[in-house]
Design an enzyme around this catalytic site. Structure first.
Site, PDB file in Angstrom:
ATOM      1  N   ASP A  56       0.837  -1.214   0.000  1.00 43.63           N
ATOM      2  CA  ASP A  56       0.000   0.000   0.000  1.00 43.63           C
ATOM      3  C   ASP A  56       0.870   1.263   0.000  1.00 43.63           C
ATOM      4  O   ASP A  56       0.585   2.240   0.704  1.00 43.63           O
ATOM      5  CB  ASP A  56      -0.927   0.032   1.226  1.00 43.63           C
ATOM      6  CG  ASP A  56      -1.659  -1.278   1.450  1.00 43.63           C
ATOM      7  OD1 ASP A  56      -2.027  -1.926   0.453  1.00 43.63           O
ATOM      8  OD2 ASP A  56      -1.858  -1.658   2.619  1.00 43.63           O
ATOM      9  N   GLU A 233     -11.505  -0.628  -3.428  1.00 42.92           N
ATOM     10  CA  GLU A 233     -10.775  -0.005  -2.330  1.00 42.92           C
ATOM     11  C   GLU A 233      -9.538   0.701  -2.881  1.00 42.92           C
ATOM     12  O   GLU A 233      -9.272   0.700  -4.080  1.00 42.92           O
ATOM     13  CB  GLU A 233     -10.376  -1.052  -1.286  1.00 42.92           C
ATOM     14  CG  GLU A 233      -9.386  -2.090  -1.801  1.00 42.92           C
ATOM     15  CD  GLU A 233      -9.031  -3.139  -0.762  1.00 42.92           C
ATOM     16  OE1 GLU A 233      -9.749  -3.254   0.249  1.00 42.92           O
ATOM     17  OE2 GLU A 233      -8.024  -3.859  -0.966  1.00 42.92           O
ATOM     18  N   ARG A 331       4.434  -8.678   0.111  1.00 41.87           N
ATOM     19  CA  ARG A 331       4.089  -7.661  -0.876  1.00 41.87           C
ATOM     20  C   ARG A 331       5.237  -6.648  -0.938  1.00 41.87           C
ATOM     21  O   ARG A 331       5.760  -6.241   0.095  1.00 41.87           O
ATOM     22  CB  ARG A 331       2.766  -6.991  -0.507  1.00 41.87           C
ATOM     23  CG  ARG A 331       1.577  -7.945  -0.622  1.00 41.87           C
ATOM     24  CD  ARG A 331       0.275  -7.281  -0.248  1.00 41.87           C
ATOM     25  NE  ARG A 331       0.193  -6.996   1.178  1.00 41.87           N
ATOM     26  CZ  ARG A 331      -0.837  -6.394   1.770  1.00 41.87           C
ATOM     27  NH1 ARG A 331      -1.867  -5.990   1.037  1.00 41.87           N
ATOM     28  NH2 ARG A 331      -0.846  -6.181   3.071  1.00 41.87           N
ATOM     29  N   HIS A 373       7.652  -5.030 -31.369  1.00 38.25           N
ATOM     30  CA  HIS A 373       7.633  -6.316 -32.061  1.00 38.25           C
ATOM     31  C   HIS A 373       6.199  -6.649 -32.442  1.00 38.25           C
ATOM     32  O   HIS A 373       5.250  -6.365 -31.709  1.00 38.25           O
ATOM     33  CB  HIS A 373       8.271  -7.427 -31.220  1.00 38.25           C
ATOM     34  CG  HIS A 373       7.611  -7.670 -29.889  1.00 38.25           C
ATOM     35  ND1 HIS A 373       6.523  -8.477 -29.735  1.00 38.25           N
ATOM     36  CD2 HIS A 373       7.917  -7.207 -28.640  1.00 38.25           C
ATOM     37  CE1 HIS A 373       6.177  -8.521 -28.461  1.00 38.25           C
ATOM     38  NE2 HIS A 373       6.990  -7.748 -27.768  1.00 38.25           N
ATOM     39  N   ASP A 389       4.575  -4.188 -26.005  1.00 37.18           N
ATOM     40  CA  ASP A 389       5.273  -4.581 -27.230  1.00 37.18           C
ATOM     41  C   ASP A 389       6.352  -3.581 -27.610  1.00 37.18           C
ATOM     42  O   ASP A 389       7.246  -3.895 -28.406  1.00 37.18           O
ATOM     43  CB  ASP A 389       4.282  -4.712 -28.395  1.00 37.18           C
ATOM     44  CG  ASP A 389       3.509  -6.016 -28.374  1.00 37.18           C
ATOM     45  OD1 ASP A 389       3.719  -6.825 -27.454  1.00 37.18           O
ATOM     46  OD2 ASP A 389       2.687  -6.221 -29.286  1.00 37.18           O
ATOM     47  N   TYR A 467      13.320   1.286 -41.759  1.00 43.37           N
ATOM     48  CA  TYR A 467      13.200   1.514 -43.195  1.00 43.37           C
ATOM     49  C   TYR A 467      11.865   0.945 -43.623  1.00 43.37           C
ATOM     50  O   TYR A 467      11.604  -0.243 -43.426  1.00 43.37           O
ATOM     51  CB  TYR A 467      14.338   0.814 -43.945  1.00 43.37           C
ATOM     52  CG  TYR A 467      14.465   1.221 -45.404  1.00 43.37           C
ATOM     53  CD1 TYR A 467      15.391   2.166 -45.795  1.00 43.37           C
ATOM     54  CD2 TYR A 467      13.647   0.662 -46.381  1.00 43.37           C
ATOM     55  CE1 TYR A 467      15.527   2.550 -47.129  1.00 43.37           C
ATOM     56  CE2 TYR A 467      13.751   1.030 -47.705  1.00 43.37           C
ATOM     57  CZ  TYR A 467      14.698   1.969 -48.082  1.00 43.37           C
ATOM     58  OH  TYR A 467      14.816   2.336 -49.402  1.00 43.37           O
ATOM     59  N   ASP A 484      17.340   7.694 -39.655  1.00 45.14           N
ATOM     60  CA  ASP A 484      16.613   6.443 -39.454  1.00 45.14           C
ATOM     61  C   ASP A 484      17.246   5.571 -38.367  1.00 45.14           C
ATOM     62  O   ASP A 484      16.582   4.689 -37.805  1.00 45.14           O
ATOM     63  CB  ASP A 484      16.549   5.640 -40.744  1.00 45.14           C
ATOM     64  CG  ASP A 484      15.605   6.231 -41.782  1.00 45.14           C
ATOM     65  OD1 ASP A 484      14.875   7.186 -41.434  1.00 45.14           O
ATOM     66  OD2 ASP A 484      15.595   5.746 -42.936  1.00 45.14           O
TER      67      ASP A 484
END
Length: 490
Positions: A56, A233, A331, A373, A389, A467, A484
């Site tokens: 939390d 919550e 946690r 990708h 991705d 390209y 590029d």
């Protein structure tokens, strides 16, 4: 086969046409909603988990140049604070106990979910607590701190935040919109058969609400009711692009735990339930691929340069819990960059793997496009979905020698490599050839300051470049070639 020395001639492939159409639709959506598309911001770099055995978590960046951190400790018996000048610095910062639970009566059990806020020149910590004679009599309480540094401030109990009912209530958080301070929280309402719903009310001072609270969310959707509980919550607010975004946590506090999202216009009546729209699906969930389970109870802060929003949350790195999840201490507090869609809405992505947080490679000459990708082929694209991705971790190069490799975020163990000079995201097969093909020398960008280029290790002089929207490893000679092959880390 013959290996091409240069990419094929540019052509009007159907896929780039779809990409362009998607970008146009995204910009049109932003226009129709009145949102200003969020500009890209520089990359941030953190290492997860940030703090072990802290749930939390709440991190606030204050005007004194420090980040302040507080969280639930697994003993549920005290409130702790840390501070550091960087988010990562909180990981090793000394921890100070500013308050301990009572030995009898109220505030004597289950000390949960503290939040720290600076309001009108004083510090306030909101938290939930049970009583020694009834540990489940959870209510919301406030501490007031006087002093510039909350770790050494004088703290006084301001008492319970009173609502319309004397029922299970927790996770108080506060924010200001248009000069009005609000409290949002979770509570069990008589007559509604749920564990907790979400409410909002105006505040007359930092420990008192005024007027009738408004119920703004009830756990009615299947993903809000998993694990045998019906829970909304842990509300947290971030305001951007003319809207108020309120995240919340839902379902049981195991691998089912996840984040939902409510949205309201910043100019609407926030005390009207009709002003709030619930996103139908969760926005942040467990991910077995990255080894993260039960992400939830989040907060928001900003990066050190102030240009990026940072999502703070907890999760576990295993899916199965033996016994009561509340008795499992593991946690962990985690952080990662929060991205924004062209229509001004947040994109939470996925809980990223442990270790270094990922970056995106934005094209320097087509700044709406990112390396991603698609069916394992590397390409550039605008409005990437899913976000992960287009996220890669910059890790020590598989070939060693000060090189770097780009590891896929949503496919850990897969790396951007060249094969016949084409860019692909492939699983590391352990061979020397793969390690070389997937390793690059990071260079200053071939065009422009603040940019980066990646030179092939096994083919010096050839760089990652796009390209016709596809990624290749090629020699660069012209100004276009160099542009590029230049990227901005975001």
């Amino acid at each position: 086969m013959t290996v091409p020395a240069s990419p094929p001639a540019r052509s009007g492939r159907w896929r780039p046409a779809l990409i362009a159409a998607a970008a146009i639709l995204s910009l049109l959506a932003a226009t129709l909603t009145g949102a200003t598309p969020a500009a890209a911001s520089p990359a941030v770099q953190y290492t997860n988990p940030l703090v072990n055995q802290r749930a939390d978590a709440h991190i606030v960046k204050h005007t004194d140049g420090y980040y302040y951190f507080t969280a639930t400790v697994p003993e549920y018996d005290r409130i702790v604070l840390r501070r550091a000048t960087t988010i990562q610095g909180l990981s090793t910062a000394p921890e100070t106990v500013i308050w301990r639970r009572h030995t009898s009566g109220i505030m004597g059990a289950h000390i949960w979910a503290p939040e720290i806020h600076f309001i009108d020149g004083k510090w306030y910590v909101y938290f939930a607590a049970g009583a020694t004679n009834d540990i489940w009599a959870i209510r919301m309480y406030v501490l007031e701190g006087t002093g510039a540094n909350p770790l050494t401030a004088s703290w006084a109990e301001k008492g319970q935040i009173r609502t319309s009912w004397e029922t299970f209530a927790l996770d108080a958080s506060t924010f200001v919109t248009n000069g009005v301070r609000y409290l949002v929280w979770a509570q069990a309402e008589p007559g509604i058969d749920t564990n907790s719903n979400l409410y909002i009310a105006r505040m007359s001072n930092p420990w008192t609400i005024t007027g009738t609270p408004t119920r703004i969310a009830v756990p009615t959707l299947a993903w809000e009711r998993r694990g045998g509980v019906e829970v909304n919550e842990g509300p947290a607010v971030i305001q951007r692009n003319g809207r108020v975004f309120l995240t919340y946590s839902a379902s049981a506090t195991d691998a089912n735990y996840c984040l939902g999202l409510l949205t309201a216009s910043a100019t609407s009546n926030l005390l009207s339930a009709s002003s709030w729209t619930k996103t139908p699906d969760p926005v942040f969930v467990s991910n077995a691929g990255t080894g993260q389970y039960g992400p939830g109870h989040n907060s928001f802060t900003t990066s050190e340069d102030g240009q990026s929003d940072i999502l703070v949350y907890h999760d576990r790195n295993y899916p199965t819990i033996n016994g009561d999840p509340l008795k499992d201490p593991n946690r962990r507090t985690r952080v990662q960059k929060l991205y924004w869609n062209a229509d001004g809405t947040p994109d939470f992505g996925i809980p990223v793997p442990d270790g270094a947080t990922p970056v995106r490679l934005k094209s320097a000459n087509y700044p709406d496009r990112f390396v991603r990708h698609w069916e394992y082929r590397a390409r550039t694209e605008a409005a990437v979905k899913p976000l992960a991705d287009s996220q890669f971790r910059l890790v020590p190069g598989l070939a060693g020698g000060g090189t770097v490799s780009l590891e896929s975020t949503n496919f850990p163990g897969y790396y951007l490599r060249h094969s016949n000079f084409e860019g692909w995201v492939r699983r590391d097969d352990g061979t020397a050839a793969f390690r070389s093909d997937a390793s690059f020398t990071r260079r200053p960008g071939l065009t422009g300051s603040g940019t980066v280029s990646f030179e092939s290790v096994n083919y010096p002089g050839r760089y990652l470049r796009h390209y016709d929207n596809l990624i290749y490893v090629q020699a660069v000679s012209t100004a276009t070639d160099r542009a590029d092959a230049t990227f901005i880390l975001e």
